[in-house]
Design an enzyme around this catalytic site. Structure first.
Site, mmCIF file in Angstrom:
data_model
loop_
_atom_site.group_PDB
_atom_site.id
_atom_site.type_symbol
_atom_site.label_atom_id
_atom_site.label_comp_id
_atom_site.label_asym_id
_atom_site.label_seq_id
_atom_site.Cartn_x
_atom_site.Cartn_y
_atom_site.Cartn_z
ATOM 1 N N CYS A 81 0.867 -1.183 0.000
ATOM 2 C CA CYS A 81 0.000 0.000 0.000
ATOM 3 C C CYS A 81 0.899 1.226 0.000
ATOM 4 O O CYS A 81 1.661 1.432 0.953
ATOM 5 C CB CYS A 81 -0.871 -0.028 1.259
ATOM 6 S SG CYS A 81 -1.911 1.440 1.451
ATOM 7 N N CYS A 191 -0.618 3.491 -6.816
ATOM 8 C CA CYS A 191 -1.563 2.931 -5.845
ATOM 9 C C CYS A 191 -1.798 1.490 -6.281
ATOM 10 O O CYS A 191 -2.015 1.225 -7.469
ATOM 11 C CB CYS A 191 -2.863 3.718 -5.868
ATOM 12 S SG CYS A 191 -4.213 2.916 -4.960
#
Ligand code: DGL
Length: 292
Positions: A81, A191
């Protein structure tokens, strides 16, 4: 709490986590490159997106999930992440007894690759605004134009498995068209949710665009760390995949099965690690250090 990993524990699992299902794009690369490793994945979907949360909240979630993974005997942890990396990885590294591998936007490879001299970076607002991205731009972006494009809403679309819906396509048109108009020939996926949108990104940006996803280098870095610490799996059968989540487990099971490409079981993260009002201190045991 038992979380000691002994140096002999080569078949202990690798823990991987994300704010939600996006980190599965990293997990699939790890599975491809390290077929013998046992993997545990945590989707913190109950609290996604992290991008709208405070730094304290994200740090607390990262600590809780790392504690859970250590309680499950993880021998290494992958922060799959970008947002958790830019906010919480230094904190995790300061106390974790096992190696931490993290992901960050691949601005360097994009800068090396661009021919037009313009690259676009798609990421969450939190990641775009981070000192990490400023540092990467200063280091690798001085001779090119780097367009930083926050993409609110995209994480939510992937969490809902709305991969090819018209609302997702419209968001991508809004975010990508300005990059193309300004001459970008390379797009960084900053992302881990976005690789699942790759097909639509090509449709919107045109097939000549280069899309840079750092998942493969992250899996390679994990492999390097496991070998360096002499904890790579030696089993000669396929490793196992285990999935845990917060939020609606039935929903995460459906979305995970879709993105993972086969039906999987998803278990609820134990209450101790899933309640954000429970402040967990880092679970570091001084008697144990992997590098001793
Ligand atoms: N997959 C996460 C990332 O790479 C999404 C973060 C969020 O939930 O805001 O940044």
């Amino acid at each position: 709490m038992k979380h000691l990993t002994s140096l002999k524990d080569k078949d202990a699992p690798v823990g991987v986590f994300d704010s939600g299902v996006g980190g599965l794009s990293v997990l699939r690369e790890i599975r491809k490159q390290l077929p013998a490793e046992n993997l545990i994945y945590v989707a913190d979907s109950g609290y996604a997106p992290y991008g709208n949360r405070s730094v304290d909240f994200i740090e607390n979630r990262a600590t809780a999930i790392a504690n859970f993974l250590l309680s499950a005997n993880a021998k290494a942890i992958v922060v799959a992440c970008n947002t958790a990396t830019v906010v919480a990885v230094n904190g995790l590294r300061s106390w974790s007894p096992v190696p931490i591998v993290a992901i960050e936007p691949a601005i360097k490879p994009a800068a090396n690759r661009t021919k037009s001299g313009v690259i676009g970076v798609l990421a969450t607002t939190q990641t775009i605004a981070s000192p990490t991205v400023s540092r990467l731009c200063a280091m690798y972006g001085s001779n090119i134009e780097v367009i930083l494009q926050p993409c609110p809403g995209l994480v939510e679309q992937v969490e809902q498995a709305k991969i090819k819906s018209s609302s997702t396509r419209q968001l991508l048109i809004n975010y990508i068209s300005p990059l193309i108009d300004r001459g970008a020939d390379t797009i960084v996926l900053g992302c881990t949710h976005y690789p699942f949108l790759e097909e639509v990104i090509y449709e919107v940006a045109g097939s000549d665009i280069a899309i840079i996803d750092p998942a493969a280098p992250v899996a390679k870095e994990l492999s390097r760390q496991l070998y360096n610490h002499n904890i790579a799996s030696t089993q000669n059968r396929s490793g196992t995949d285990q999935f845990f989540a917060t939020g609606s487990i039935a929903h995460v099971k459906r979305v995970t099965s879709t993105l993972w490409g086969k039906s999987v079981e998803v278990y609820g993260l134990p209450q101790l690690y899933s309640n954000p009002t429970q402040i967990l201190s880092p679970c570091y045991n001084e008697n144990f250090n992997l590098w001793n």
